[in-house]
Design an enzyme around this catalytic site. Structure first.
Site, PDB file in Angstrom:
ATOM      1  N   CYS A   2       0.836  -1.207   0.000  1.00 53.13           N
ATOM      2  CA  CYS A   2       0.000   0.000   0.000  1.00 53.13           C
ATOM      3  C   CYS A   2       0.871   1.257   0.000  1.00 53.13           C
ATOM      4  CB  CYS A   2      -0.972  -0.056   1.172  1.00 53.13           C
ATOM      5  SG  CYS A   2      -2.354   1.080   1.009  1.00 53.13           S
ATOM      6  N   HIS A  46      -3.630  -5.684   1.261  1.00 56.21           N
ATOM      7  CA  HIS A  46      -2.967  -5.887   2.557  1.00 56.21           C
ATOM      8  C   HIS A  46      -2.966  -7.369   2.909  1.00 56.21           C
ATOM      9  CE1 HIS A  46      -2.495  -1.686   3.941  1.00 56.21           C
ATOM     10  NE2 HIS A  46      -3.549  -1.461   3.181  1.00 56.21           N
ATOM     11  N   GLU A 102      -1.122  -8.721   4.950  1.00 62.07           N
ATOM     12  CA  GLU A 102      -0.866  -8.867   6.383  1.00 62.07           C
ATOM     13  C   GLU A 102      -2.162  -8.807   7.204  1.00 62.07           C
ATOM     14  OE1 GLU A 102      -0.740  -6.084   4.812  1.00 62.07           O
ATOM     15  OE2 GLU A 102      -0.874  -4.335   6.111  1.00 62.07           O
TER      16      GLU A 102
END
Lengths: 224, 711
Positions: free
Chosen positions: A86, A199, A201
């Site tokens: 990002c 994302h 994560e």
């Protein structure tokens, strides 16, 4: 191999990245403040999401003038790996470590939603645990994720992730932000620098969804 | 500068024994404003139910704090930013988020969730669209940037909010009980530390402006709206959390409404000490900011702390890393007075109790008005398909993904139930426990019958938490009303609080923090009274969370009624018949108590459950099926059966295996069989069938159409 998570004032996904890597078996991991000049002890640097320095100018435009960015090219030349997620991807594009630009989303608004992502390459150290064509769900959360290449002819081999619709097709309706050719993430020619808007994560455990774990596991399998 | 009312000036002069000077008058004008002093609401707030074993800090501080086991605490609060948002929606909403987050991290808690209850006029009006678009953008820009997920919310529309929109902001943080910071000053000679942004003229008099009805002239008050800087806030958050971890401050408070004045006075008052400030030391954005402007400025992202001299070096080290400006601007005394200086020159000297404790109410007369009517509506069943399409397209029902998809609701990696589907769930710091969060305000009920409005709001919310497996543990409120100098408005206020408190007591959920917003009026009159609550629930095991969405095909759908229900008022009567009168449904409190008792016995017998939402059984089931694409059948297409609403109606999904057991254990509640779940993509109402997918388009696309002015 030691992992460093770069922290800029205004980063806000640094702690999420820490959780995702630790939770999935990476113990040798620490934060690196943006003014760090030495990266030699690390094998991977993660540039996390957020709003570095407030991003009041162009996204990532201030971050790339920090000390850590002066060191990153050397780090990669000497064999290091970089993932920009990002805001991290925005920095990599802004610094030209990855080709192309990120523009504001087509609808000009922040977009936070789960999207379907198709794996386009699994011959990278970051994606070897996936199959080509596999579709995974990952969240996006950005205002500036509309990727445009400098030269469309040259970008084909660099594409690692693409947005698809819920039937798995490369369509306009599956493209959340107007990116060229539904591009969600690319890798540089050396195979050492990965940038992506989704994302991974944030989908890193059983309660959040496990789709992003493959990126972390791929990296561990290839390099530990 | 906001002017003191004549009576107030007289009272102050009498108490002081002299007329206050200019800067003292400025300070009194904000501290005695309704916004800061709660002068009118205080007697009512004191009576609210607030007992709980979990309570660590209750009303009157920056936020309510509850114990959530294992040394963790949750701090949470809700506030209004209605007036600034009506005038300058982007900055108004953004600074609303900034302010409520500061209330949380000032206590040593990391803010981990926000939510935003909003009210606007109808979107067919371009002005209302503009307000909504800018408010959402303000929340989005600020919340996303500081990295706090916006995980819940509630947006409704009614003509009474056309000019005076309602923007309430809720925030919640998690901390460790041994790192909790209070807003209680102490220790003669301790230093007063200022840090964060420099003080400018922005927001001077904001508190005074918030204590006046809106008028055409209010646009001239734009300079009273503050400017947001989320990047600065993010740095201040990280610094404050480091300070908390090392326990480096005696007390801390953010500079919110009436900035430096209220933060210093409130901390001193809670600790029963005095303060001395040297205004020449305050960091200024422009060199010519005057002392009274400094005392009244509402420049954002500023903090005030009381510290011991010996901790200063360690604190400075943190500020250096986070790149934050600071200054020592005064000290704690034992005089119980606020003394203002500029170098050696004394500018003001006021007893602190006179600023806070001795403020006479603006009004204490209440007039209770019940606007309910008994007349029953003759409901004609027109074309049921049209009615369903209109209901699902109503902006008071349809999906608000256009709004929440502008909010980063996942950052933090703990959002395990995302917005858009009833209550939201936040895991607590990756541990095996979680909090549920709901926002609810029932203005149509509170308008007709304030007592039942307040009661139903709490009871309905608490049931939602309970059937989801969560223990409701606390309430924060945001009380949005008209001008309290009007006896009828004060009557609405008093009655709705009585209702809220009574239900809170029944469920044993304490009201631990909140905010009062009066003077929500414009040329069109007062807004519909909005008693908005944020309720949080706690669960000790993540795998005990019960879904509020349908799980299986061919399950039985049963309904239990703990309240009565009504078609007027209801969303149906509001949207289809354009009516907002009628009789507000009432809970049966004996039944309610009994239900709470037996709930643990039936908890494992239902697959999913939901408290009936706006739009009655039809809309509730429609929403319950979305996640797993399960539809349902109901015995008929009678308007009353489909769309009647009650706050205590619960729908349970029961598998064939558990049916007998469930019916036996709930026999005292006479559960009603509604129908069954289906996986054939059809909603069946008696003899009629509807394609679920086609109806979904109305539900999901209509809001965006409204925002683009297409409907």
């Amino acid at each position: 191999m030691r992992v460093g998570i770069a922290v800029f004032p205004g980063s806000n996904c640094d702690r999420d990245a820490m959780y995702a890597f630790k939770h999935n078996g990476v113990d040798e991991i620490e934060y690196v403040w943006y003014s760090a000049r030495k990266l030699s002890k690390f094998g991977l640097i993660i540039l996390p999401g957020g709003f570095s320095f407030g991003d009041y100018l162009r996204t990532g435009a201030i971050a790339i003038h920090s000390e850590i960015f002066r060191e990153l090219p050397n780090f990669v030349r000497s064999g290091g790996y970089v993932i920009g997620i990002c805001n991290g991807f925005q920095m990599l594009a802004e610094s030209k470590m990855l080709p192309g630009f990120l523009l504001r989303n087509k609808n000009q608004r922040f977009i936070s939603k789960m999207v379907d992502i198709r794996i386009e390459r699994n011959d990278t150290v970051f994606t070897s645990n996936y199959k080509i064509g596999e579709i995974i769900k990952m969240p996006i959360a950005h205002t500036t994720g509309n990727y445009q290449p400098i030269d469309a002819k040259d970008i084909g081999d660099n594409i690692v992730f693409r947005y698809v619709d819920n039937e798995g097709n490369l369509t306009k309706s599956g493209n959340p932000n107007g990116s060229y050719d539904n591009i969600a993430g690319i890798i540089d020619n050396s195979g050492h620098i990965l940038g992506l808007m989704p994302h991974f994560e944030r989908v890193s455990d059983e309660y959040l969804g496990n789709y992003g774990v493959g990126i972390i596991r791929s990296f561990i399998d290839n390099l530990e | 500068m906001g002017k003191l009312k004549e009576n107030d000036l007289k009272a102050i002069t009498k108490q002081l024994g002299r007329e206050p000077n200019e800067i003292e008058q400025a300070i009194f004008s904000v501290m005695w404003s309704e916004h800061c002093s709660y002068r009118t609401s205080k007697p009512f707030l004191k009576k609210l139910f607030s007992k709980s074993k979990r309570k660590i800090v209750g009303q009157g501080e920056n936020a309510g704090v509850l114990d959530i086991d294992d040394g963790d605490f949750v701090a949470f609060k809700m506030e209004s930013h209605n007036h600034p948002s009506a005038i300058e929606p982007y900055q108004g909403a953004a600074t609303g988020i900034g302010g409520i987050l500061r209330d949380i991290f000032t206590m040593g808690a990391r803010p981990v969730a926000c939510s935003d209850p909003l009210r606007f006029g109808h979107l067919s009006d371009p002005h209302c669209r503009h307000l909504l678009e800018e408010v959402v953008r303000g929340i989005s820009d600020y919340g996303n940037s500081v990295g706090v997920p916006t995980i819940a919310g509630e947006t409704q529309f009614d003509p009474s909010y056309k000019i005076n929109c309602v923007v309430n902001v809720f925030a919640l943080g998690i901390g460790r009980t041994d790192e909790l910071i209070r807003g209680v000053a102490s220790g003669r000679g301790n230093l007063i530390l200022y840090f964060g942004s420099k003080t400018g003229r922005d927001g001077v008099d904001g508190a005074y402006f918030a204590s006046d009805p809106l008028s055409e002239k209010s646009k001239e008050d734009r300079p009273s709206v503050q400017i947001a800087n989320p990047f600065q806030e993010k740095k201040v958050i990280e610094a404050c959390l480091k300070i908390a971890k090392k326990r480096l401050v005696v007390s801390m408070q953010d500079m919110g409404a009436a900035g430096l004045t209220s933060s210093s006075v409130e901390m001193a008052s809670r600790g029963d000490v005095g303060i001395e400030l040297d205004l020449s030391k305050v960091p200024k954005r422009q060199s010519d900011v005057t002392p009274w402007e400094m005392m009244l400025s509402e420049t954002q992202e500023r903090m005030l702390a009381v510290i011991e001299q010996k901790k200063l070096d360690e604190i400075i080290e943190i500020f250096k890393q986070e790149e934050i400006e600071w200054a020592i601007i005064g000290k704690i005394t034992d005089t119980k007075r606020m003394i203002l200086k500029e170098g050696e020159k004394t500018l003001g000297d006021i007893p602190i109790s006179l600023l806070l404790e001795e403020v006479p109410p603006a009004n204490d007369r209440i007039k209770i008005e019940n606007k309910e009517s008994d007349e029953l509506m003759g409901v004609k069943t027109g074309n049921i398909k049209n009615v369903i399409e209109k209901i699902l397209s109503s902006n008071n029902i349809n999906s608000k993904h256009w709004i929440y998809e502008q909010y980063d609701y996942r950052v933090g990696n703990d959002t395990i139930k995302i917005p858009g589907d009833g209550f939201s769930v936040l895991r607590i710091n990756k541990k095996d426990k979680a909090l549920s969060i709901t926002n609810l305000g029932l203005e149509d009920y509170t308008y007709l019958n304030p007592y039942k409005g307040g009661y139903n709001t709490v009871a309905k919310s608490a049931l939602e938490h309970l059937i989801g497996g969560f223990e409701p543990i606390g309430i924060t409120d945001c009380l949005n009303f008209g001008n309290p100098e009007n006896d009828v408005i004060l009557g609405q206020f008093s009655e709705s609080l009585r209702g809220m408190s009574s239900a809170a007591e029944l469920f044993k959920v304490p009201i631990v923090s909140g905010n009062v917003s009066f003077y929500n009026e414009s040329e069109g009159g007062a807004i519909k009274p909005l008693l908005e609550i944020g309720m949080i629930g706690f669960i000790k095991k993540l795998d005990r969370i019960k879904p509020n969405y349908l799980i299986n095909n061919d399950s039985c759908l049963y309904q239990i009624n703990l309240s009565d229900s009504s078609i007027n008022p209801s969303l149906f009567s509001k949207e289809i018949l354009n009516m907002d009168h009628g009789k507000v449904p009432k809970f049966n409190s004996e039944k309610l108590k009994k239900f709470i008792e037996i709930l643990p016995d039936i908890f494992d017998l239902y697959s999913s459950a939901r408290v009936q939402s706006r739009g009655g059984n039809f809309v509730t089931l429609f929403k319950m099926g979305l996640r797993n694409n399960l539809s349902f059948n109901l015995p008929n297409d009678n308007i009353n059966d489909l769309f009647s609403e009650g706050p205590g109606l619960i729908i349970f999904e029961i598998s064939a295996k558990n049916k007998g057991d469930f019916l036996y254990k709930t026999k005292d509640f006479s559960p009603v069989l509604l129908g069954k779940t289906l996986d054939n993509g059809k909603i069946i109402l008696g003899q009629k069938g509807f394609f679920y997918d086609q109806l979904k388009d109305y539900y999901f696309d209509s809001f965006e159409n409204s925002m683009e002015g297409r409907s």
